[in-house]
Motif scaffolding. Structure first.
Motif, short mmCIF file in Angstrom:
data_model
loop_
_atom_site.label_atom_id
_atom_site.label_comp_id
_atom_site.label_asym_id
_atom_site.label_seq_id
_atom_site.Cartn_x
_atom_site.Cartn_y
_atom_site.Cartn_z
N GLY A 105 2.29 1.97 -5.94
CA GLY A 105 1.33 1.08 -5.28
C GLY A 105 0.91 1.57 -3.91
O GLY A 105 -0.27 1.55 -3.56
N ALA A 106 1.89 2.03 -3.12
CA ALA A 106 1.57 2.54 -1.79
C ALA A 106 0.69 3.78 -1.87
O ALA A 106 -0.27 3.94 -1.10
CB ALA A 106 2.85 2.84 -1.01
N GLY A 107 1.00 4.66 -2.82
CA GLY A 107 0.19 5.87 -2.98
C GLY A 107 -1.25 5.55 -3.34
O GLY A 107 -2.18 6.18 -2.82
N ALA A 108 -1.43 4.56 -4.20
CA ALA A 108 -2.79 4.17 -4.59
C ALA A 108 -3.58 3.64 -3.40
O ALA A 108 -4.78 3.94 -3.26
CB ALA A 108 -2.73 3.11 -5.70
N GLN A 109 -2.93 2.89 -2.53
CA GLN A 109 -3.64 2.37 -1.36
C GLN A 109 -3.99 3.49 -0.39
O GLN A 109 -5.07 3.48 0.21
CB GLN A 109 -2.80 1.30 -0.68
CG GLN A 109 -2.79 -0.01 -1.47
CD GLN A 109 -2.18 -1.16 -0.69
OE1 GLN A 109 -1.04 -1.08 -0.24
NE2 GLN A 109 -2.93 -2.23 -0.55
N HIS A 110 -3.13 4.47 -0.24
CA HIS A 110 -3.48 5.61 0.62
C HIS A 110 -4.64 6.40 0.05
O HIS A 110 -5.47 6.93 0.81
CB HIS A 110 -2.26 6.51 0.84
CG HIS A 110 -1.28 5.96 1.84
ND1 HIS A 110 -1.59 5.81 3.17
CD2 HIS A 110 -0.02 5.50 1.69
CE1 HIS A 110 -0.55 5.30 3.81
NE2 HIS A 110 0.41 5.09 2.93
N THR A 111 -4.71 6.49 -1.26
CA THR A 111 -5.86 7.16 -1.89
C THR A 111 -7.15 6.42 -1.53
O THR A 111 -8.18 7.04 -1.20
CB THR A 111 -5.70 7.20 -3.41
OG1 THR A 111 -4.55 8.00 -3.74
CG2 THR A 111 -6.93 7.79 -4.09
N GLU A 112 -7.12 5.10 -1.56
CA GLU A 112 -8.29 4.30 -1.21
C GLU A 112 -8.62 4.45 0.28
O GLU A 112 -9.80 4.48 0.66
CB GLU A 112 -8.05 2.84 -1.56
CG GLU A 112 -7.94 2.61 -3.06
CD GLU A 112 -7.82 1.15 -3.42
OE1 GLU A 112 -7.79 0.30 -2.50
OE2 GLU A 112 -7.74 0.84 -4.62
#
Length: 224
Positions: A105-112
């Motif tokens: 989840g954290a990785g996905a938000q950093h991608t955004e």
């Protein structure tokens, strides 16, 4: 402040870039037009073969800070992706599902976040940052590579979030474009939330001062 302040939704953050953030203001782009080449030699004159190296993007003013934040968010996303792979390959033992879910989840938000920072650059007529061009990349990937237990993955996450948060806050104090500052003000609390979650999963106090890997990254770390 006397009451909670609503934060922009993730869709709104990404929407800012498409709306033309950092347009003709502090992120106004320098012209990329190449000068007109002089007339070439006659057909009877041999032309030496050359291989041109593409010029690096010229980020100026606020653009450089935005590019740094884009690169750091992309690096954070990449590190989280690597952590998820490590969690699933079995070499770290049994990784609790809650840890894997947090890392994903954290990785996905950093991608955004990286996409949102890049949207500011492209709206200003500048190229998006490609990859993770940072001098700290090698050391941070090496730290992840040394992980030997699930707790090591969470320790990496604590440092990643501390560094992202500190870097974004440092840049926010320097941005002259209000929308770049607003994006920084949106990203920083998310990094703090991630860091607090990782610390909680580790059983650490959330207010512990981060180590060197959690320090802010300066503009000199951007390899562009």
């Amino acid at each position: 402040m006397t009451g909670p302040v609503s934060r922009p939704s993730r869709r709104l953050v990404l929407g800012w870039g498409a709306a033309g953030l950092l347009g003709a203001g502090a992120l106004a782009a320098c012209s990329d037009s190449a000068p007109t080449a002089p007339a070439g030699p006659s057909s009877s004159t041999p032309v030496p073969s050359t291989s041109a190296t593409p010029a690096r993007p010229d980020y100026v003013g606020d653009q450089r800070g935005v590019a740094l934040c884009a690169a750091l968010s992309a690096l954070a996303a990449s590190l989280y992706s690597g952590a998820v792979v490590a969690a699933g390959d079995g070499r770290l033992g049994q990784v609790p599902g809650v840890v894997t879910a947090f890392l994903s989840g954290a990785g996905a938000q950093h991608t955004e976040h990286a996409a949102a920072w890049n949207a500011l650059l492209t709206a200003a007529g500048r190229p998006a940052v490609s990859g993770t061009p940072l001098s700290v990349e090698t050391e941070r990937r090496a730290t992840l590579g040394r992980a030997a237990a699930p707790t090591d993955l969470l320790s990496v996450a604590v440092d990643v979030e501390a560094s992202v948060g500190a870097t974004v806050l440092a840049r926010a104090g320097e941005f002259t474009d209000a929308r770049a500052a607003a994006l920084a003000a949106t990203v920083a609390p998310v990094a703090a939330m991630h860091g607090a979650t990782a610390a909680f999963l580790l059983g650490r106090p959330t207010g512990v001062t981060p180590g060197p890997a959690g320090a802010a990254v300066g503009l000199d770390a951007l390899l562009l």
